[in-house]
Design a protein around this motif. Structure first.
Motif, PDB file in Angstrom:
ATOM      1  N   PHE A 141      42.639  61.670  68.698  1.00 12.29           N
ATOM      2  CA  PHE A 141      43.261  61.990  67.161  1.00 12.29           C
ATOM      3  C   PHE A 141      44.611  61.616  67.401  1.00 12.29           C
ATOM      4  CE2 PHE A 141      39.643  64.500  68.429  1.00 12.29           C
ATOM      5  CZ  PHE A 141      38.984  64.552  67.501  1.00 12.29           C
ATOM      6  N   GLU A 142      45.207  60.707  68.354  1.00  7.78           N
ATOM      7  CA  GLU A 142      46.664  60.420  68.005  1.00  7.78           C
ATOM      8  C   GLU A 142      46.961  59.561  66.891  1.00  7.78           C
ATOM      9  OE1 GLU A 142      48.753  61.493  70.461  1.00  7.78           O
ATOM     10  OE2 GLU A 142      47.334  62.803  71.259  1.00  7.78           O
ATOM     11  N   ALA A 143      46.141  58.718  66.402  1.00  7.80           N
ATOM     12  CA  ALA A 143      46.371  58.157  65.154  1.00  7.80           C
ATOM     13  C   ALA A 143      45.695  58.442  63.981  1.00  7.80           C
ATOM     14  CB  ALA A 143      45.629  56.532  65.574  1.00  7.80           C
ATOM     15  N   GLY A 144      45.357  59.753  63.971  1.00 11.94           N
ATOM     16  CA  GLY A 144      44.694  60.228  62.864  1.00 11.94           C
ATOM     17  C   GLY A 144      43.169  60.656  63.140  1.00 11.94           C
ATOM     18  N   LEU A 145      42.532  61.275  62.057  1.00 12.17           N
ATOM     19  CA  LEU A 145      40.993  61.655  62.256  1.00 12.17           C
ATOM     20  C   LEU A 145      40.103  60.492  61.764  1.00 12.17           C
ATOM     21  CD1 LEU A 145      41.257  64.851  60.158  1.00 12.17           C
ATOM     22  CD2 LEU A 145      41.085  64.878  62.572  1.00 12.17           C
ATOM     23  N   PRO A 146      38.923  60.416  62.363  1.00 10.65           N
ATOM     24  CA  PRO A 146      38.227  59.323  61.906  1.00 10.65           C
ATOM     25  C   PRO A 146      37.833  59.613  60.358  1.00 10.65           C
ATOM     26  CG  PRO A 146      37.207  60.626  63.706  1.00 10.65           C
ATOM     27  CD  PRO A 146      38.231  61.486  63.434  1.00 10.65           C
ATOM     28  N   ASP A 147      37.373  58.482  59.826  1.00  7.23           N
ATOM     29  CA  ASP A 147      37.038  58.241  58.306  1.00  7.23           C
ATOM     30  C   ASP A 147      36.199  59.502  57.806  1.00  7.23           C
ATOM     31  OD1 ASP A 147      39.060  56.267  58.190  1.00  7.23           O
ATOM     32  OD2 ASP A 147      37.156  54.810  58.277  1.00  7.23           O
ATOM     33  N   LYS A 148      36.303  59.847  56.786  1.00 10.42           N
ATOM     34  CA  LYS A 148      35.474  60.936  56.200  1.00 10.42           C
ATOM     35  C   LYS A 148      35.321  62.220  57.191  1.00 10.42           C
ATOM     36  CE  LYS A 148      32.289  57.140  54.210  1.00 10.42           C
ATOM     37  NZ  LYS A 148      31.109  56.697  54.388  1.00 10.42           N
ATOM     38  N   SER A 149      36.320  62.282  57.853  1.00 15.75           N
ATOM     39  CA  SER A 149      36.576  63.675  58.222  1.00 15.75           C
ATOM     40  C   SER A 149      37.257  64.584  57.468  1.00 15.75           C
ATOM     41  CB  SER A 149      37.352  63.528  59.738  1.00 15.75           C
ATOM     42  OG  SER A 149      36.661  62.853  60.700  1.00 15.75           O
ATOM     43  N   GLN A 150      37.011  65.986  57.405  1.00 18.06           N
ATOM     44  CA  GLN A 150      37.767  67.051  56.719  1.00 18.06           C
ATOM     45  C   GLN A 150      38.588  67.880  57.575  1.00 18.06           C
ATOM     46  OE1 GLN A 150      34.074  68.540  55.050  1.00 18.06           O
ATOM     47  NE2 GLN A 150      34.166  67.246  53.214  1.00 18.06           N
ATOM     48  N   GLY A 151      38.445  67.959  58.912  1.00 22.64           N
ATOM     49  CA  GLY A 151      39.292  68.625  59.783  1.00 22.64           C
ATOM     50  C   GLY A 151      40.730  68.419  59.534  1.00 22.64           C
ATOM     51  N   THR A 152      41.433  68.995  60.715  1.00 21.53           N
ATOM     52  CA  THR A 152      42.918  68.754  60.661  1.00 21.53           C
ATOM     53  C   THR A 152      43.261  68.368  62.248  1.00 21.53           C
ATOM     54  OG1 THR A 152      45.127  69.507  59.851  1.00 21.53           O
ATOM     55  CG2 THR A 152      43.399  71.175  61.111  1.00 21.53           C
ATOM     56  N   ARG A 153      44.615  67.900  62.292  1.00 23.32           N
ATOM     57  CA  ARG A 153      45.214  67.426  63.248  1.00 23.32           C
ATOM     58  C   ARG A 153      46.004  68.852  63.846  1.00 23.32           C
ATOM     59  NH1 ARG A 153      48.520  62.901  62.969  1.00 23.32           N
ATOM     60  NH2 ARG A 153      48.116  62.353  65.058  1.00 23.32           N
ATOM     61  N   CYS A 154      45.871  69.048  65.140  1.00 20.98           N
ATOM     62  CA  CYS A 154      46.962  70.067  65.906  1.00 20.98           C
ATOM     63  C   CYS A 154      47.770  69.343  66.534  1.00 20.98           C
ATOM     64  CB  CYS A 154      45.773  70.961  66.664  1.00 20.98           C
ATOM     65  SG  CYS A 154      46.819  72.311  67.351  1.00 20.98           S
ATOM     66  N   THR A 155      49.153  69.839  66.774  1.00 24.64           N
ATOM     67  CA  THR A 155      50.118  69.052  67.630  1.00 24.64           C
ATOM     68  C   THR A 155      50.991  70.212  68.316  1.00 24.64           C
ATOM     69  OG1 THR A 155      51.749  69.245  65.602  1.00 24.64           O
ATOM     70  CG2 THR A 155      50.486  67.167  65.814  1.00 24.64           C
ATOM     71  N   ASP A 156      50.384  71.420  68.205  1.00 19.63           N
ATOM     72  CA  ASP A 156      50.789  72.325  69.190  1.00 19.63           C
ATOM     73  C   ASP A 156      50.607  71.896  70.533  1.00 19.63           C
ATOM     74  OD1 ASP A 156      51.481  74.933  70.556  1.00 19.63           O
ATOM     75  OD2 ASP A 156      50.360  76.163  69.011  1.00 19.63           O
ATOM     76  N   PRO A 157      51.595  71.709  71.227  1.00 20.99           N
ATOM     77  CA  PRO A 157      51.314  71.360  72.823  1.00 20.99           C
ATOM     78  C   PRO A 157      51.092  72.645  73.467  1.00 20.99           C
ATOM     79  CG  PRO A 157      53.986  71.820  72.229  1.00 20.99           C
ATOM     80  CD  PRO A 157      53.205  72.008  70.958  1.00 20.99           C
ATOM     81  N   ALA A 158      50.920  73.930  73.205  1.00 19.85           N
ATOM     82  CA  ALA A 158      50.224  74.766  73.915  1.00 19.85           C
ATOM     83  C   ALA A 158      48.815  74.890  73.708  1.00 19.85           C
ATOM     84  CB  ALA A 158      50.667  76.098  73.542  1.00 19.85           C
ATOM     85  N   VAL A 159      48.175  74.062  72.604  1.00 18.41           N
ATOM     86  CA  VAL A 159      46.916  73.814  72.537  1.00 18.41           C
ATOM     87  C   VAL A 159      46.258  72.668  72.952  1.00 18.41           C
ATOM     88  CG1 VAL A 159      45.046  73.875  70.806  1.00 18.41           C
ATOM     89  CG2 VAL A 159      46.949  75.447  70.458  1.00 18.41           C
ATOM     90  N   VAL A 160      46.868  71.370  72.742  1.00 16.88           N
ATOM     91  CA  VAL A 160      46.488  70.066  72.926  1.00 16.88           C
ATOM     92  C   VAL A 160      46.017  70.037  74.426  1.00 16.88           C
ATOM     93  CG1 VAL A 160      47.061  67.632  72.955  1.00 16.88           C
ATOM     94  CG2 VAL A 160      48.012  69.346  71.295  1.00 16.88           C
ATOM     95  N   SER A 161      44.930  69.311  74.532  1.00 18.34           N
ATOM     96  CA  SER A 161      44.115  69.035  75.952  1.00 18.34           C
ATOM     97  C   SER A 161      44.779  67.833  76.411  1.00 18.34           C
ATOM     98  CB  SER A 161      42.675  68.691  75.572  1.00 18.34           C
ATOM     99  OG  SER A 161      42.254  68.238  76.958  1.00 18.34           O
ATOM    100  N   SER A 162      45.214  66.665  75.870  1.00 23.86           N
ATOM    101  CA  SER A 162      45.719  65.597  76.344  1.00 23.86           C
ATOM    102  C   SER A 162      46.506  64.964  75.315  1.00 23.86           C
ATOM    103  CB  SER A 162      44.941  64.711  77.102  1.00 23.86           C
ATOM    104  OG  SER A 162      43.858  64.222  76.354  1.00 23.86           O
ATOM    105  N   GLY A 163      47.447  63.943  75.699  1.00 18.76           N
ATOM    106  CA  GLY A 163      48.504  63.310  74.527  1.00 18.76           C
ATOM    107  C   GLY A 163      49.288  64.588  73.758  1.00 18.76           C
TER     108      GLY A 163
END
Length: 195
Positions: free
Chosen positions: A126-148
């Motif tokens: 998810f660093e470069a965005g969501l896959p095509d045709k996805s409706q979800g969102t990206r989370c950038t909260d460092p307290a949540v993210v697993s890697s990157g």
């Protein structure tokens, strides 16, 4: 106390209280195909089935998979799907809907590090965005993210979709990713947020 430590503490508290208050649902994953598929191997704690709802024609073309969450920790989710005939498949990462205090509520699930056949999926981090045709969102909260620096976030009405391509009868597809269950989603504002 550093911001990251404080955010991690707040996140753990929210997850703990959320689990008590709302019985956090499992990660919910579907695989759809244009022909028959079957679940041939599943990792620890994964349950899966062909749906009992919908038309009888579409039931063998769909797999619904679930894994229960443990309080506030990223978990591995893996399984193998086998094509029973020549098919095209897609993976759909979702959240769940539950009734809380008599009302239908959607729950967010975070996803990261998606791999298909032991190779990173395109945009699977998810660093470069969501896959095509996805409706979800990206989370950038460092307290949540697993890697990157980014992970994906999905709920029942806003899924993240990965194409799995075309596969011949008997061919296996191994899918692996990490997930973290979140809290209820407030879907009324223009920008969804976790309650």
């Amino acid at each position: 106390m550093s911001n990251k430590v404080f955010l991690s503490f707040v996140w753990a508290l929210v997850m703990t209280l959320g689990c008590w208050a709302a019985d956090i649902p499992p990660a919910s994953v579907h695989v759809y195909a244009n022909g028959a598929i079957e679940l041939t191997d599943k990792g620890d704690g994964v349950t899966g089935l062909h749906p009992t709802w919908g038309s009888e024609e579409h039931r063998p073309k769909t797999l619904c998979l679930y894994k229960n969450a443990t309080g506030g920790e990223w978990q591995d989710f893996e399984f193998v799907v086998t094509a029973k005939e020549d098919v095209s498949m897609r993976l759909v990462l979702r959240g769940e809907t539950r009734t809380v205090d008599g009302q239908k509520r959607q729950f967010m699930v975070y996803y990261d590090d998606v791999s298909i056949d032991e190779k990173p999926a395109t945009n699977g981090d998810f660093e470069a965005g969501l896959p095509d045709k996805s409706q979800g969102t990206r989370c950038t909260d460092p307290a949540v993210v697993s890697s990157g620096k980014v992970c994906g976030a999905a709920w029942a009405d806003s899924a993240i979709t990965f194409p799995l391509g075309r596969h011949q009868a008997g061919e296996e597809v191994k899918i692996r990713f990490r997930f973290l269950s979140g809290g209820m989603v407030d879907i009324t504002p223009a920008t969804p947020k976790q309650l």
